[in-house]
Design an enzyme around this catalytic site. Structure first.
Site, short mmCIF file in Angstrom:
data_model
loop_
_atom_site.label_atom_id
_atom_site.label_comp_id
_atom_site.label_asym_id
_atom_site.label_seq_id
_atom_site.Cartn_x
_atom_site.Cartn_y
_atom_site.Cartn_z
N LYS A 1 0.85 -1.20 0.00
CA LYS A 1 0.00 0.00 0.00
C LYS A 1 0.89 1.25 0.00
O LYS A 1 1.69 1.43 0.93
CB LYS A 1 -0.89 0.02 1.25
CG LYS A 1 -2.04 -0.95 1.15
CD LYS A 1 -3.19 -0.57 2.06
CE LYS A 1 -4.40 -1.41 1.76
NZ LYS A 1 -4.13 -2.82 1.49
N ASP B 1 -1.30 -1.91 -4.43
CA ASP B 1 -2.73 -1.73 -4.17
C ASP B 1 -3.13 -0.29 -4.50
O ASP B 1 -2.31 0.62 -4.49
CB ASP B 1 -3.04 -1.94 -2.68
CG ASP B 1 -3.01 -3.41 -2.27
OD1 ASP B 1 -2.94 -4.29 -3.14
OD2 ASP B 1 -3.08 -3.68 -1.05
N ARG C 1 -4.65 -5.45 -11.62
CA ARG C 1 -5.76 -6.04 -10.85
C ARG C 1 -6.96 -5.10 -11.01
O ARG C 1 -6.82 -3.90 -10.78
CB ARG C 1 -5.39 -6.16 -9.37
CG ARG C 1 -6.58 -6.60 -8.50
CD ARG C 1 -6.35 -6.32 -7.03
NE ARG C 1 -5.24 -7.08 -6.48
CZ ARG C 1 -4.52 -6.69 -5.42
NH1 ARG C 1 -4.78 -5.54 -4.82
NH2 ARG C 1 -3.53 -7.43 -4.97
N LYS D 1 -13.70 -3.46 -7.70
CA LYS D 1 -14.75 -2.43 -7.70
C LYS D 1 -14.23 -1.14 -7.06
O LYS D 1 -14.56 -0.05 -7.47
CB LYS D 1 -15.97 -2.93 -6.93
CG LYS D 1 -16.75 -3.99 -7.68
CD LYS D 1 -18.02 -4.37 -6.92
CE LYS D 1 -18.77 -5.46 -7.66
NZ LYS D 1 -19.94 -5.96 -6.89
N HIS E 1 -15.79 -10.99 -5.66
CA HIS E 1 -16.56 -12.15 -5.17
C HIS E 1 -17.97 -12.08 -5.72
O HIS E 1 -18.87 -12.73 -5.20
CB HIS E 1 -16.61 -12.14 -3.64
CG HIS E 1 -15.32 -11.75 -3.00
ND1 HIS E 1 -15.02 -10.46 -2.67
CD2 HIS E 1 -14.25 -12.49 -2.68
CE1 HIS E 1 -13.80 -10.41 -2.15
NE2 HIS E 1 -13.31 -11.62 -2.15
N ARG F 1 -12.77 -2.06 7.13
CA ARG F 1 -13.24 -2.06 5.73
C ARG F 1 -13.90 -3.38 5.38
O ARG F 1 -14.93 -3.44 4.74
CB ARG F 1 -12.07 -1.79 4.77
CG ARG F 1 -11.64 -0.34 4.72
CD ARG F 1 -10.88 -0.05 3.43
NE ARG F 1 -9.67 -0.83 3.30
CZ ARG F 1 -8.50 -0.49 3.82
NH1 ARG F 1 -8.38 0.61 4.51
NH2 ARG F 1 -7.45 -1.26 3.65
N ARG F 2 -13.29 -4.48 5.84
CA ARG F 2 -13.85 -5.81 5.51
C ARG F 2 -15.20 -6.01 6.18
O ARG F 2 -16.14 -6.49 5.59
CB ARG F 2 -12.90 -6.93 5.94
CG ARG F 2 -11.60 -6.96 5.19
CD ARG F 2 -11.72 -7.48 3.77
NE ARG F 2 -12.13 -6.52 2.78
CZ ARG F 2 -11.33 -5.66 2.15
NH1 ARG F 2 -10.05 -5.65 2.38
NH2 ARG F 2 -11.80 -4.81 1.26
C1 LIG Z 1 -7.79 -9.73 -4.08
C2 LIG Z 1 -8.47 -8.42 -3.86
C3 LIG Z 1 -7.71 -7.27 -3.82
C4 LIG Z 1 -8.32 -6.03 -3.64
N1 LIG Z 1 -7.56 -4.88 -3.70
C5 LIG Z 1 -8.16 -3.67 -3.65
C6 LIG Z 1 -7.43 -2.48 -3.85
O1 LIG Z 1 -6.22 -2.48 -4.10
N2 LIG Z 1 -8.10 -1.30 -3.76
C7 LIG Z 1 -9.45 -1.24 -3.51
O2 LIG Z 1 -10.01 -0.15 -3.46
N3 LIG Z 1 -10.16 -2.38 -3.30
C8 LIG Z 1 -9.56 -3.58 -3.37
N4 LIG Z 1 -10.29 -4.71 -3.20
C9 LIG Z 1 -11.69 -4.63 -2.67
C10 LIG Z 1 -12.68 -4.46 -3.78
O3 LIG Z 1 -12.55 -3.19 -4.36
C11 LIG Z 1 -14.10 -4.61 -3.25
O4 LIG Z 1 -14.33 -3.63 -2.29
C12 LIG Z 1 -14.39 -5.97 -2.64
O5 LIG Z 1 -13.80 -6.99 -3.36
C13 LIG Z 1 -15.91 -6.23 -2.64
O6 LIG Z 1 -16.40 -6.16 -3.93
P1 LIG Z 1 -16.89 -7.43 -4.78
O7 LIG Z 1 -16.47 -7.22 -6.19
O8 LIG Z 1 -16.42 -8.67 -4.16
O9 LIG Z 1 -18.46 -7.30 -4.79
P2 LIG Z 1 -19.50 -7.21 -3.59
O10 LIG Z 1 -20.80 -6.95 -4.27
O11 LIG Z 1 -19.07 -6.27 -2.54
O12 LIG Z 1 -19.46 -8.65 -2.97
C14 LIG Z 1 -20.04 -9.76 -3.62
C15 LIG Z 1 -20.41 -10.77 -2.56
O13 LIG Z 1 -19.21 -11.22 -1.90
C16 LIG Z 1 -19.43 -11.38 -0.52
N5 LIG Z 1 -18.56 -10.47 0.25
C17 LIG Z 1 -17.87 -9.41 -0.22
N6 LIG Z 1 -17.13 -8.85 0.75
C18 LIG Z 1 -17.38 -9.56 1.88
C19 LIG Z 1 -16.91 -9.48 3.21
N7 LIG Z 1 -16.02 -8.56 3.61
N8 LIG Z 1 -17.36 -10.38 4.12
C20 LIG Z 1 -18.25 -11.33 3.75
N9 LIG Z 1 -18.73 -11.47 2.49
C21 LIG Z 1 -18.31 -10.59 1.56
C22 LIG Z 1 -20.89 -11.13 -0.29
O14 LIG Z 1 -21.59 -12.33 -0.43
C23 LIG Z 1 -21.25 -10.19 -1.41
O15 LIG Z 1 -22.60 -10.21 -1.70
C24 LIG Z 1 -9.72 -5.96 -3.44
C25 LIG Z 1 -10.49 -7.11 -3.51
C26 LIG Z 1 -9.89 -8.32 -3.73
C27 LIG Z 1 -10.75 -9.53 -3.86
#
Ligand SMILES: Cc1cc2nc3c(=O)[nH]c(=O)nc-3n(C[C@H](O)[C@H](O)[C@H](O)COP(=O)(O)OP(=O)(O)OC[C@H]3O[C@@H](n4cnc5c(N)ncnc54)[C@H](O)[C@@H]3O)c2cc1C
Length: 307
Positions: free
Chosen positions: A91, A125, A176, A179, A219, A280-281
Site C-alpha cells: 500500500k 494496491d 488487478r 470495484k 466475489h 473495511r472488511r
Molecule cells: C484480491 C483483492 C484485492 C483487492 N484490492 C483492492 C485495492 O487495491 N483497492 C481497492 O479499493 N479495493 C480492493 N479490493 C476490494 C474491492 O474493491 C471490493 O471492495 C471488494 O472486493 C468487494 O467487492 P466485490 O467485487 O467482491 O463485490 P460485492 O458486491 O461487494 O461482494 C459480492 C459478494 O461477496 C461477498 N462479500 C464481499 N465482501 C465480503 C466481506 N467482507 N465479508 C463477507 N462477504 C463478503 C458477499 O456475499 C457479497 O454479496 C480488493 C479485492 C480483492 C478480492
C-alpha cells in the site's frame, strides 16, 4: 443491505477494538509472518496462489515506512525458504506516499528490486482517489526504470478508470481490477452497484484489448460469469489471467473457479496494524448483523465458538 446491517455498518467505528478484532479474525492470517506462512501453505495445498500484504497504511513517520520495507524483505525471504506460491501486495500510504512521494517511490522501488532478484512480483494496491494519480505515476516511473516485476490496481467505481487504461496501454501493464472499496463522491465515481459492475466488465475488456495481464478481483458471481464469457470468447489460456479473492470471503466461489481450471490468488494480510483493514472488511460484509449476532451468541453459550 438490510436496514439493521446498514445501521451496524455506520456504528462499526464506535465498536470497541477487541470486538472488531474478534469479528475480523477470518479476514487476517494473524499478527506474525509465521501465521501468513501457515495460511499460504494451506492455500497452496488447495491449489490457490497467494499475495501477501503486510498490514499498515497511512503512516505518518518515515521510520514506520522504512520498517514496512524491511518487513517485505522478510516476506520474500520466507516465500523463498518455504517454497510458497505467493507474491506481495503493498500500500503506497504504508510506504510513505502521504509523507513524501519520492520516499514512497524509493521504498516501492526497493521492494520491486527484491522481487525481480527472486523472480517474484509486487502488486501496488490502489487506495482512495486522492492517491490514484500519484500511484499510477509511481508505477510508470518504476516501469521506466526497467522494472517489470510490478503491477497496479484499477477501480471500476471511478469515472477516470477507462481513461487510465488507455494511458497505460504503452506499458502492457499487469492490472488487478476491483470495484474499489473507498467510497467516493458522485462527481468522480459511480454510485449505483449495477453501473459499477458493468464498468468492471468494460474495464476488463479494455485491458484485454491492450494486451494487459488481468487479475480479476471480485466475489461477485455476476461479474465472474461475465469475465468467464470474455475469457472463453478470446480463448485465453489459464496462465494469461487470474482471479483473485480476499482471505475469508466466499470460499465456495473460489472452489468452483479452481475446479473449473481457473487460477485463483488469495489476498493474505498479516500484521499487528489490523484495525483499518478489518473495519473495511466488516463494512463490506453484507450480513454483518447476523455475523455480529452469531459471534455474540457464540461467546454467551459455553463451548460454542467462544474462542
Ligand atoms: C484480491 C483483492 C484485492 C483487492 N484490492 C483492492 C485495492 O487495491 N483497492 C481497492 O479499493 N479495493 C480492493 N479490493 C476490494 C474491492 O474493491 C471490493 O471492495 C471488494 O472486493 C468487494 O467487492 P466485490 O467485487 O467482491 O463485490 P460485492 O458486491 O461487494 O461482494 C459480492 C459478494 O461477496 C461477498 N462479500 C464481499 N465482501 C465480503 C466481506 N467482507 N465479508 C463477507 N462477504 C463478503 C458477499 O456475499 C457479497 O454479496 C480488493 C479485492 C480483492 C478480492
Amino acid at each position: 443491505m438490510a436496514l439493521l446491517d446498514r445501521a451496524l455498518v455506520r456504528l462499526l467505528p464506535a465498536v470497541p477494538r477487541p470486538v472488531v478484532k474478534r469479528l475480523s479474525q477470518r479476514y487476517i492470517a494473524g499478527p506474525d509472518l509465521a501465521d501468513a506462512c501457515r495460511v499460504v501453505q494451506a492455500l497452496n495445498e488447495r491449489g490457490r496462489m497467494a499475495t501477501i500484504d503486510v498490514l499498515g497504511e497511512e503512516v505518518t513517520r518515515r521510520e514506520d515506512a522504512l520498517a514496512l520495507v524491511d518487513a517485505y524483505e522478510d516476506v520474500f525471504e520466507t516465500i523463498r525458504r518455504e517454497g510458497l506460491v505467493a507474491n506481495v501486495s503493498v500500500k503506497p500510504t504504508g510506504l510513505g506516499l502521504n509523507l513524501d512521494r519520492d520516499l514512497c517511490l524509493e521504498n516501492i522501488g526497493a521492494i520491486v528490486r527484491w522481487a525481480k532478484e527472486r523472480d517474484n512480483f509486487v502488486r501496488i494496491d490502489m487506495e482512495d482517489s486522492s492517491t490514484t494519480s500519484d500511484t499510477l505515476a509511481i508505477y510508470r516511473d518504476l516501469r521506466g526504470q526497467g522494472l517489470d516485476s510490478v503491477g497496479v490496481v484499477l477501480q471500476a467505481r471511478l469515472h477516470r478508470t477507462i481513461g487510465d487504461v488507455n494511458d497505460l496501454a504503452d506499458l502492457r501493464p499487469s492490472v488487478r481490477v476491483c470495484k474499489g472499496i473507498y467510497l467516493e463522491s458522485p462527481e468522480i465515481a459511480y454510485q449505483d452497484p449495477d453501473t459499477i459492475r458493468e464498468s468492471f466488465v468494460d474495464i476488463v475488456e479494455a485491458l484485454l484489448d491492450i494486451g494487459a495481464y488481468v487479475a480479476i478481483a471480485t466475489h461477485d458471481e455476476w461479474v465472474v460469469e461475465q469475465v468467464k464469457r470474455l475469457i472463453a470468447e478470446r480463448r485465453l489460456q489459464p496462465e494469461q489471467y487470474e482471479f483473485q479473492m480476499l482471505l475469508g470471503v466466499r470460499e465456495g466461489l473460489g472452489d468452483a473457479l479452481v475446479s473449473q481450471g481457473h487460477r485463483l490468488r488469495i489476498y493474505v494480510p498479516f500484521g499487528r496494524r489490523w484495525y483499518e483493514y478489518s473495519l473495511r472488511r466488516l463494512q463490506e460484509n453484507p450480513s454483518i448483523a447476523t455475523y455480529v449476532a452469531r459471534d455474540t451468541v457464540g461467546r454467551l453459550i459455553p463451548g460454542r465458538n467462544g474462542r
